[in-house]
Design a protein around this motif. Structure first.
Motif, mmCIF file in Angstrom:
data_model
loop_
_atom_site.group_PDB
_atom_site.id
_atom_site.type_symbol
_atom_site.label_atom_id
_atom_site.label_comp_id
_atom_site.label_asym_id
_atom_site.label_seq_id
_atom_site.Cartn_x
_atom_site.Cartn_y
_atom_site.Cartn_z
ATOM 1 N N THR A 181 0.764 -0.794 -0.289
ATOM 2 C CA THR A 181 0.230 -0.333 0.440
ATOM 3 C C THR A 181 0.683 0.756 -0.217
ATOM 4 O O THR A 181 0.693 2.678 -0.526
ATOM 5 N N ALA A 182 2.242 1.315 0.719
ATOM 6 C CA ALA A 182 3.000 2.362 0.526
ATOM 7 C C ALA A 182 3.664 2.438 -0.727
ATOM 8 O O ALA A 182 4.231 4.067 -0.982
ATOM 9 N N LEU A 183 3.580 1.181 -0.976
ATOM 10 C CA LEU A 183 4.948 1.250 -2.383
ATOM 11 C C LEU A 183 3.504 2.125 -3.218
ATOM 12 O O LEU A 183 4.474 2.905 -3.868
ATOM 13 N N VAL A 184 1.909 2.002 -3.324
ATOM 14 C CA VAL A 184 1.754 2.076 -4.794
ATOM 15 C C VAL A 184 1.409 3.459 -4.619
ATOM 16 O O VAL A 184 1.103 4.463 -4.893
ATOM 17 N N GLY B 106 -1.884 -8.734 -8.194
ATOM 18 C CA GLY B 106 -1.975 -7.344 -8.498
ATOM 19 C C GLY B 106 -0.741 -6.893 -8.928
ATOM 20 O O GLY B 106 -0.395 -6.096 -9.601
ATOM 21 N N PHE B 107 0.507 -7.679 -8.244
ATOM 22 C CA PHE B 107 1.927 -7.003 -8.361
ATOM 23 C C PHE B 107 3.104 -8.036 -8.875
ATOM 24 O O PHE B 107 4.238 -8.265 -9.260
ATOM 25 N N GLY B 108 1.864 -9.466 -9.051
ATOM 26 C CA GLY B 108 3.691 -10.266 -9.695
ATOM 27 C C GLY B 108 4.206 -11.027 -8.580
ATOM 28 O O GLY B 108 4.125 -10.571 -7.235
ATOM 29 N N THR B 109 5.243 -11.219 -8.676
ATOM 30 C CA THR B 109 5.661 -12.696 -7.151
ATOM 31 C C THR B 109 7.283 -11.853 -7.108
ATOM 32 O O THR B 109 7.975 -12.311 -6.282
ATOM 33 N N GLY B 110 8.011 -10.835 -8.213
ATOM 34 C CA GLY B 110 8.924 -10.399 -8.052
ATOM 35 C C GLY B 110 9.384 -8.880 -6.668
ATOM 36 O O GLY B 110 8.926 -9.354 -6.592
ATOM 37 N N PHE B 111 10.572 -8.592 -7.000
ATOM 38 C CA PHE B 111 11.248 -7.897 -6.161
ATOM 39 C C PHE B 111 10.645 -6.619 -7.097
ATOM 40 O O PHE B 111 11.297 -6.212 -7.912
ATOM 41 N N ILE B 112 10.150 -5.941 -5.244
ATOM 42 C CA ILE B 112 10.292 -4.206 -6.104
ATOM 43 C C ILE B 112 10.957 -3.203 -4.729
ATOM 44 O O ILE B 112 10.840 -3.619 -3.926
ATOM 45 N N GLU B 113 11.289 -2.223 -5.155
ATOM 46 C CA GLU B 113 12.262 -0.993 -4.400
ATOM 47 C C GLU B 113 11.410 0.104 -4.510
ATOM 48 O O GLU B 113 10.315 0.402 -5.706
ATOM 49 N N PHE B 114 11.426 0.564 -3.402
ATOM 50 C CA PHE B 114 10.488 2.243 -2.965
ATOM 51 C C PHE B 114 11.544 2.647 -4.008
ATOM 52 O O PHE B 114 13.214 2.798 -3.758
#
Length: 315
Positions: free
Chosen positions: A48-51, A121-129
């Motif tokens: 939620t914070a990422l979005v 919604g976001f897939g299984t990969g890694f995301i960063e701020f």
């Protein structure tokens, strides 16, 4: 890396574990079951914070190397994590006429649902701020500590949240009612306390702290659908060490487990510090065993002192 740097990393990691542990312990103390969806509640807060940060990331000046938009995203992440937990409580947990074990098993299914929705919604990969990396603080480099302002922000924010919770529990009417309900729900109900409302507030605060812990964990490492699940064992170990059901025990347990987790890489070097011992001697355990050590500590506490540092006996 120097020992001081491991200690600094432990302080940052412990700050995240403390927030998560307090939330889990709060829910257990009043809802009276171990919520295995707690880790995935952290993940909900992080995404939620990422979005939110994607919309407001450039908002305002910087505080400790982070734009004000990040702190706004943090607040939104906390709020959504709390809202999701309350809705889950009202729709799933409250209608069930089962005991603590039944609710525990149900919470495992809830965790799978949270994780599946996030993966869709976001897939299984890694995301960063999308926050630029900072150089280590120059004043700390002579001591062998590579700590950035982002790390300081995590520790400072966690300290503010813990202090706020302490003030709420000790000096507000809500806090007194929460402590009374945790000590004796039946007596609290007879005394006129609306324990159903207190339970809702407990979910709000506990899940909100979990959401904050998830946001800081995403800032510290990265964000993925399994991030909360992967750290859940460490959080449970901290709560059981501190004494499940005890907020202040969870603080102590979270700090100790977080420090032990990050100090694990030092173990292979212990033998090198002992006179007359060959340099190759040491405890052959690396950082990859940190979670296993947390599990062993949890089992040892359950066998030797189930009440932990300051809580009730875990069952």
């Amino acid at each position: 890396m120097s020992v001081l740097e491991y200690l600094a990393n432990g302080l940052v990691f412990s700050s995240i574990i403390v927030l998560s542990s307090i939330g889990l312990s709060l829910v257990y103390s009043i809802a009276n079951f171990a919520n295995f969806a707690h880790g995935d509640t952290m993940t909900v807060g992080a995404y939620t914070a990422l979005v939110t940060f994607g919309f407001v990331g450039t908002l305002g000046a910087e505080v400790l190397g982070l734009p004000l938009g990040f702190f706004l995203a943090l607040v939104v992440g906390v709020a959504v994590a709390a809202a999701v937990a309350v809705v889950t409580h009202k729709i799933v947990y409250e209608p069930l006429d089962v005991g603590s074990i039944g609710l525990l098993i149900t919470s495992i299914g809830v965790a799978f649902v949270y994780r599946a929705i996030i993966q869709l919604g976001f897939g299984t990969g890694f995301i960063e701020f999308q926050i630029p990396l900072l150089r280590p603080i120059e004043a700390l480099l002579p001591f062998g500590i590579r700590m950035t302002l982002h790390d300081v922000a995590i520790v400072a924010s966690a300290a503010v949240l813990v202090a706020g919770l302490h003030a709420l529990l000790q000096y507000t009417d809500l806090g007194r009612k929460m402590r009374a309900t945790a000590d004796n729900p039946s007596l609290a109900r007879v005394s006129g306390i609306r324990t159903d409302r207190i339970e809702i507030w407990t979910w709000v605060i506990g899940a909100g702290l979990a959401g904050a812990g998830g946001v800081f964990l995403g800032l510290y490492n990265n964000i993925s659908p399994r991030m909360g699940f992967n750290i859940l064992l460490v959080v449970f170990a901290a709560v059981i060490l501190g004494g499940i059901g005890s907020v202040y025990g969870a603080m102590a347990g979270g700090f100790l487990i977080g420090m032990i987790n990050q100090l694990t890489p030092i173990l292979p070097r212990l033998g090198q510090e002992i006179p007359f011992v060959p340099e190759s001697f040491g405890i052959p355990i690396g950082i990859e065993y940190a979670n296993a050590i947390a599990f062993l500590i949890m089992v040892a506490v359950l066998l030797v002192r189930p009440s932990g540092i300051a809580g009730e006996e875990a069952t």
